[in-house]
Scaffold this active site. Structure first.
Site, PDB file in Angstrom:
ATOM      1  N   TYR A  73     -20.461 -27.497  45.258  1.00 56.60           N
ATOM      2  CA  TYR A  73     -20.843 -27.704  46.923  1.00 56.60           C
ATOM      3  C   TYR A  73     -19.803 -27.033  47.784  1.00 56.60           C
ATOM      4  CZ  TYR A  73     -22.034 -31.230  50.424  1.00 56.60           C
ATOM      5  OH  TYR A  73     -22.474 -31.655  51.379  1.00 56.60           O
ATOM      6  N   TYR A 112     -28.612 -26.393  54.261  1.00 52.69           N
ATOM      7  CA  TYR A 112     -27.532 -27.344  54.125  1.00 52.69           C
ATOM      8  C   TYR A 112     -28.659 -28.768  54.062  1.00 52.69           C
ATOM      9  CZ  TYR A 112     -24.300 -30.917  55.107  1.00 52.69           C
ATOM     10  OH  TYR A 112     -23.413 -31.928  54.981  1.00 52.69           O
TER      11      TYR A 112
END
Ligand SMILES: [Zn+2]
Lengths: 393, 150
Positions: free
Chosen positions: A295, A345
């Site tokens: 991440y 995103y």
């Protein structure tokens, strides 16, 4: 020792909208499009869906999607908090539901207009103004000017630099690598737009030491995943991405984005806790991981996660990266889709889809080596989650 | 100030004041930094909470901090800019002499001088909604006294 649910469920379908800066349609429609695309990918009928697992931050509730798509019955629906930190946890929920028999086809989705609508990087989200215990932690950061995730994460990045001698350019390696991977991914926002370390170093300061190019994108889009039993997945068109590890973690004195009161604020015990569970569940260790989707809301977290997951020692991530280990043909290819810095995103869920592609052998940046185990992680420094996706061999 | 129009409203949420933390804000208005203390095991804790994480006691009082502290980590915020602050904005995480930590904005320190272990003091200043809250300043300047707004 493996876990009772380990290996019993698999991701059989993935589907997404385009990743853009202005989708031009409702978040609800994005969610529906992504769900249909994932079901089509799995060749599973829409009416067969009987479960959903989502983020609490998801603004399109499961009943709205079920209603819009004419899904007649749901027997399982679950929500997980902590935003991107919890990104992998809905997949754990889905695996638990499928392996325990409470649902047969569980869909995970995340869909939003996070660029054309509310931008997380611009200030506190709408729910931040609720005055309750859930938001009370803001008393100790927001009034002093720490309003965005980048600002809240900067203390950790600075301390990490001070302790281990890391530099902004060390963080920038992650940006350059992500944009290199995105440059060959037609789905990526930054397709055919690689950057140099000089461009990273010249990008404007956001929250020292974080520069603009240390921060992930803000995107509009939707991504969905279809989870069924591994047994059923074997009869479907794509090779199953078997969920051999799926874990959540909260560490001591955990506070959202601001666990500043622990002895070592640059250590992330919640990540270590997740790692230990994954290795135990999957019966493997970090040496068995062939590729990883880490991440990358902000570049320093990629370095810290490499260390917490045991791919290299504390403070050594900058050397591990500089040695080429994260390249497509390196020891541990990372964020082969371009990550959230390069592709888009979607709160980490697009990264789970890339993990599935790596297991299937269909990433646009597929490593030449055999991929047996892929680690996919959620965000940090917040309550954490992660997955091990494995080939069915 | 920022280049934002004056009428732009701050995005800083209002304080969430509860029975657990009200003492902190009341004391800050009066120019004092108070730290919660378990009356059973004497452990200090911050941020405040209803129970002692060491011994689970709900009994607590507070101690007044000296305001002396050292810089543990920091950031200088450039973007995005909120009308409540002047940018670039330095924000620090400090180790208080008493042993707990505190976050506050830093005033009066050249940003180039920010470093680990820098000695600072806790003063007080009006913040986004007029609340008087801690503000970090160079050691030996305004500790323990109530400062004005920036
Ligand atoms: Zn106690």
């Amino acid at each position: 020792m493996t876990s009772p649910f380990s290996g019993g469920a698999a991701i059989a379908g993935i589907g997404a909208t385009e990743f853009s800066k202005n989708s031009g349609r409702s978040e609800w429609q994005l969610a529906c499009e992504a769900v249909l695309a994932a079901l089509d990918d799995a060749r599973i009928g829409v009416e067969e869906v009987d479960g959903f697992a989502l983020f609490t931050m998801e603004t399109n509730p499961e009943i709205a999607v079920a209603r819009a798509l004419g899904i007649p019955e749901l027997t399982f629906f679950s929500r997980i908090p902590h935003g991107g930190g919890g990104a992998c946890a809905p997949v754990q929920q889905a695996a638990l539901a499928v392996t325990s028999g409470v649902a047969d086809v569980v869909v995970v989705y995340r869909a939003f207009n996070e660029r054309s609508g509310h931008r997380f990087g611009q200030g506190p989200p709408p729910f931040a103004y609720n005055q309750n215990t859930d938001q009370e932690y803001r008393n100790w950061i927001n009034p002093y000017g720490l309003l965005t995730p980048a600002q809240q994460e900067a203390f950790l990045a600075r301390l990490y630099m001070e302790k281990y001698g890391a530099t902004s350019a060390d963080f920038g390696q992650v940006s350059v690598l992500s944009r290199k991977h995105a440059a060959t991914n037609p789905k990526a926002w930054f397709f055919e737009r690689p950057i140099t370390i000089e461009e990273h170093q010249a990008s404007r300061m956001i929250a020292d030491p974080l520069r603009l190019l240390d921060c992930c994108q803000e995107s509009d889009g939707g991504q969905a995943l279809v989870i069924v039993s591994t047994e059923r997945a074997r009869d479907l068109p794509h090779p199953p991405a078997v969920i051999t590890g799926a874990a959540q973690g909260v560490g001591p004195q955990q506070i959202s984005m601001s666990s500043y009161y622990r002895d070592d604020i640059d250590a992330m015990p919640e990540v270590e806790l997740v790692a230990q569970q994954l290795w135990r569940q999957a019966g493997i260790g970090p040496d068995d991981i062939d590729a990883a989707i880490l991440y990358d809301a902000f570049t320093p977290m990629v370095l810290l996660q490499l260390e917490e997951y045991g791919f290299c020692g504390r403070g050594e991530a900058r050397h591990f990266i500089a040695d080429g280990n994260l390249e497509v043909d390196g020891r541990l290819p990372v964020n082969t889709n371009g990550g959230q810095l390069g592709e888009g995103y979607i709160h980490g869920v697009n990264g789970i889809a890339e993990g599935v592609r790596l297991v299937r052998g269909t990433s646009v940046n597929q490593p030449t080596k055999t991929i047996d185990n892929v680690l996919v992680t959620g965000g940090s420094p917040v309550p954490h989650s992660a997955l091990v996706l494995a080939a069915d061999r | 100030m920022t280049d934002a129009p004056q009428e732009r409203r701050t995005a800083v949420p209002g304080l969430t004041v509860t029975q657990d933390n009200e003492f902190f804000f009341t004391a800050a208005r009066e120019g004092r930094l108070e730290i919660q203390r378990c009356t059973d095991c004497k452990a200090l804790r911050h941020p405040p909470g209803p129970a002692c994480p060491s011994c689970r006691s709900f009994e607590w009082d507070t101690v007044t901090a000296s305001g002396r502290c050292t810089l543990h980590s920091w950031t200088v915020v450039h973007h995005p800019q909120d009308p409540a602050f002047t940018y670039p904005l330095a924000v620090g995480l400090v180790d208080l002499e008493e042993g707990t930590r505190l976050v506050a904005d830093i005033s009066g320190v050249d940003h180039a001088d920010l470093r680990r272990g820098l000695e600072l003091e806790v003063g007080f200043a009006e913040h986004a909604h007029g609340e008087v809250l801690p503000q970090l300043r160079p050691a030996g300047t305004t500790a323990g006294t109530r400062g004005g707004s920036r």
